[in-house]
Design a protein around this motif. Sequence first.
Motif, short mmCIF file in Angstrom:
data_model
loop_
_atom_site.label_atom_id
_atom_site.label_comp_id
_atom_site.label_asym_id
_atom_site.label_seq_id
_atom_site.Cartn_x
_atom_site.Cartn_y
_atom_site.Cartn_z
N LEU A 39 1.04 -0.88 -0.04
CA LEU A 39 -0.11 -0.01 0.01
C LEU A 39 0.68 1.11 0.05
O LEU A 39 0.56 2.19 -0.84
CB LEU A 39 -0.72 0.00 1.23
CG LEU A 39 -2.23 -1.04 1.25
CD1 LEU A 39 -2.88 -1.12 2.55
CD2 LEU A 39 -3.15 -0.67 0.25
N PHE A 40 2.06 1.18 0.68
CA PHE A 40 2.89 2.37 0.74
C PHE A 40 3.51 2.67 -0.81
O PHE A 40 3.62 3.87 -1.21
CB PHE A 40 4.05 2.02 1.49
CG PHE A 40 5.61 2.67 1.21
CD1 PHE A 40 5.23 4.25 1.69
CD2 PHE A 40 6.48 2.05 0.82
CE1 PHE A 40 6.72 5.02 1.39
CE2 PHE A 40 7.76 2.84 0.71
CZ PHE A 40 7.61 4.26 0.81
N ILE A 41 3.98 1.66 -1.29
CA ILE A 41 4.31 1.57 -2.72
C ILE A 41 3.21 2.33 -3.60
O ILE A 41 3.67 3.14 -4.65
CB ILE A 41 4.77 0.28 -3.20
CG1 ILE A 41 5.84 -0.03 -2.57
CG2 ILE A 41 4.98 0.45 -4.71
CD1 ILE A 41 6.52 -1.53 -2.95
N ALA A 42 2.09 1.86 -3.46
CA ALA A 42 0.85 2.31 -4.21
C ALA A 42 0.51 3.76 -4.03
O ALA A 42 0.42 4.61 -4.91
CB ALA A 42 -0.39 1.28 -4.34
N HIS A 43 0.25 3.99 -2.67
CA HIS A 43 -0.34 5.18 -2.32
C HIS A 43 0.78 6.48 -2.76
O HIS A 43 0.44 7.36 -2.90
CB HIS A 43 -0.40 5.21 -0.83
CG HIS A 43 -1.29 6.56 -0.19
ND1 HIS A 43 -0.54 7.58 0.42
CD2 HIS A 43 -2.46 6.82 -0.35
CE1 HIS A 43 -1.47 8.76 0.53
NE2 HIS A 43 -2.40 7.94 0.26
N HIS B 194 1.39 -2.49 -15.56
CA HIS B 194 1.75 -1.74 -14.30
C HIS B 194 1.32 -0.50 -14.18
O HIS B 194 0.80 -0.06 -13.00
CB HIS B 194 3.49 -1.88 -14.06
CG HIS B 194 3.64 -3.23 -13.74
ND1 HIS B 194 4.84 -3.83 -13.95
CD2 HIS B 194 3.02 -4.12 -12.98
CE1 HIS B 194 5.14 -4.99 -13.54
NE2 HIS B 194 4.26 -5.23 -12.64
N VAL B 195 1.41 0.34 -15.48
CA VAL B 195 0.85 1.77 -15.34
C VAL B 195 -0.57 1.79 -15.00
O VAL B 195 -1.08 2.66 -13.94
CB VAL B 195 0.99 2.29 -16.84
CG1 VAL B 195 0.37 3.79 -16.92
CG2 VAL B 195 2.76 2.57 -16.87
N ASP B 196 -1.33 0.90 -15.46
CA ASP B 196 -2.73 0.73 -15.37
C ASP B 196 -3.00 0.42 -13.82
O ASP B 196 -3.61 1.17 -13.15
CB ASP B 196 -3.53 -0.24 -16.21
CG ASP B 196 -4.99 -0.40 -16.02
OD1 ASP B 196 -5.57 0.45 -15.64
OD2 ASP B 196 -5.58 -1.37 -16.33
N THR B 197 -2.47 -0.63 -13.25
CA THR B 197 -2.16 -0.95 -12.00
C THR B 197 -2.22 -0.18 -10.86
O THR B 197 -2.90 0.32 -9.89
CB THR B 197 -1.61 -2.38 -11.89
OG1 THR B 197 -2.01 -3.23 -12.61
CG2 THR B 197 -1.66 -2.68 -9.99
N LEU B 198 -0.82 0.71 -11.09
CA LEU B 198 -0.43 1.61 -10.11
C LEU B 198 -1.31 2.80 -10.18
O LEU B 198 -1.64 3.41 -9.10
CB LEU B 198 0.91 1.96 -10.38
CG LEU B 198 1.98 0.90 -10.16
CD1 LEU B 198 3.38 1.03 -10.77
CD2 LEU B 198 2.10 0.59 -8.70
N VAL B 199 -1.69 3.32 -11.20
CA VAL B 199 -2.48 4.69 -11.34
C VAL B 199 -4.15 4.30 -10.74
O VAL B 199 -4.75 4.92 -10.09
CB VAL B 199 -2.80 5.15 -12.74
CG1 VAL B 199 -3.96 6.14 -12.71
CG2 VAL B 199 -1.44 5.61 -13.47
N PHE B 200 -4.34 3.24 -11.08
CA PHE B 200 -5.94 2.45 -10.36
C PHE B 200 -5.57 2.44 -8.83
O PHE B 200 -6.49 3.01 -8.13
CB PHE B 200 -6.10 1.34 -10.96
CG PHE B 200 -7.62 0.81 -10.49
CD1 PHE B 200 -8.68 0.80 -10.88
CD2 PHE B 200 -7.67 -0.04 -9.15
CE1 PHE B 200 -9.81 0.44 -10.46
CE2 PHE B 200 -8.66 -0.48 -8.69
CZ PHE B 200 -9.90 -0.39 -9.48
N LEU B 201 -4.37 1.88 -8.33
CA LEU B 201 -4.54 1.86 -6.77
C LEU B 201 -4.25 3.28 -6.22
O LEU B 201 -4.77 3.54 -5.24
CB LEU B 201 -3.29 0.97 -6.39
CG LEU B 201 -3.42 -0.53 -6.89
CD1 LEU B 201 -2.32 -1.19 -6.51
CD2 LEU B 201 -4.59 -0.96 -5.86
#
Length: 604
Positions: free
Chosen positions: A98-102, A589-596
């Motif tokens: 969550l830290f990586i994503a947020h 990964h771009v899609d996933t990280l932006v979504f999160l």
Amino acid sequence: MATHLARHHSISISPSPISKRVRFQEGNKANSISESPVNTADLTFVSVAKHSDTSTSDSDTVHMQGVGQLRMQSFLQNKSPLTPGSALAQLITRHIGLFIAHDMRPFSVVENTGFKKMVTILEPRYNLPSRTHFATNVIPRLYSESKEKLSDKLNDASNVSLTTDGWTARGANSYVTITVHFIDQNWEIQNHVLQTRLFNESHTATNLSTILLNAVDEWKLNRDGLTIPVTSDNAANIINAVQVSESLGPNIRCFAHTINLASQKGLAVPSVNRILGKIRKIASYFHHSPLGSHILHVKQDMIEIPQHNLIIDVSTRWNSSFDMINRYREQHEAVFLASIDLKKSNKDIAVPNDEEMSLIDDIIEVMGPLKTVTTILCSEKIPTVSIILPLKTKIINSMNIKQTDSKTVKDLKSALSDNLAPRYGDQGLLHFLEESTTLDQRFKIIQNFDEDEIYSRIADKCLNLKNDKDDDIEELDDILEQPVDKKPKTALEDLLCDIVENDCNSHINDKNTKAAIQEEIKTYKNIPKAPMNSDPLQWLKINACRIPHLARLAKIHLCVPGTSVPSERVFSTAGDIVTAQRNFLSSEHVDTLVFLKKNVSLMD
């Protein structure tokens, strides 16, 4: 040390120092500590506290503290590592994900020396997984979890709207972002990013329509009897993409983008463009000259005005040009004084003369309302579609030409008005906007509205909505039945409740009739307008029981954003994710990280 303790304190310790009962005996007094994890270091510190009442040398105290620290370190070092499947290890791994994503950190952060050391200090028993584990397991698992939660929320939504826009990342990859908006059962607007997909095909209307419809199918957004409104910029390809699809529409042109197009026409008036060029040149000089910047700050301090830097505009953003000219107006006196000193250094700064300063004041006055509108659109959480026509009407009215206007001002007003006036003129779109404004209690009917014709269309839509979407009316009934912070009834209210509360129920019981809808419209028209700073959704939440059919229709209209800002804001987020160091991120990964990042609230 053992002899010393035995002489002063009688301490009996059961064989296991970790989990058994410990008894302390002093004289005839016995104290017991219930079973709990206790280590030898704790015993040493207890002994030190007990010993403080007796005469002991400082060297003995220091010695005992040192022993306690050594035993504590030994205790921690001897603890077995957490297994990857343990609850604590999984919790730590999840929150690192969550830290990586947020915070939009790269996967490689888990390999950084400082990060690894921090984790070891916080939990020495935890074995930090590799970056590959986070990239291929942790983040995808978080994505699946949040996607499932969003799907559940969307399944509960009676209707939705979309915004979309495209952007180009580092490495020249093109992406299309789609965001979704709906009003939940608590009458609060919800907005989420659905997807950010690679789109390197030709940006034709057909291809754009395909990517929109694929998103609609993937997220199961279709609702029987309803189309999905789409807010976008004014590009012809996206307008046509919405028009060619039967399940999408209407297409709402982003009002902030529309204001920008009209303003650019106004700023292109020759005399206006010349003064902008002059100010741009001055601002550029003071930005790049250390001497000029220093002298300007000295003059600002001398005449006691704010020590603000001059602003250089961005050609594609009209409001930056307004900010540039407005900032120069504030700093003109300091710039003029600085230019006098700079002449001594053989640097001639051509500052505007009195006539040009008068023109600057005129430009600021004419463009001021558009700047205010742009600020409102960008500062609102989600400006709804209901605000477009009132703001457009206000701007057009402010462009009325006066006899005292100079030629430049007349040309500026005409350029702005001529570009803005015909926009949103398509009949289907205009009807949707008129109905949206009318269903917003802050505005209702405004200038040039045909009140009878608009309410007639609203009545027909309510009736068709009832016939096509029976389940949605039942959903509204469920909302109305929820308690709304009611105070205890007085004796009078309790006695007459069957009469008093029948005001809401009578509309619901007669909802099958056209007469009930007409009665709701009559009731709605007689209710005074809500304050301009009020929340139209919260007003509907409170008054829905009085106008259930109108409230249901308002829910469909007011979930539509008036701008595509929600999608455009993703660009800055994506720019922080697809950095120069991470420009080889896969599109997945771009899609996933932006979504999160944009849906992190789903994980709370």
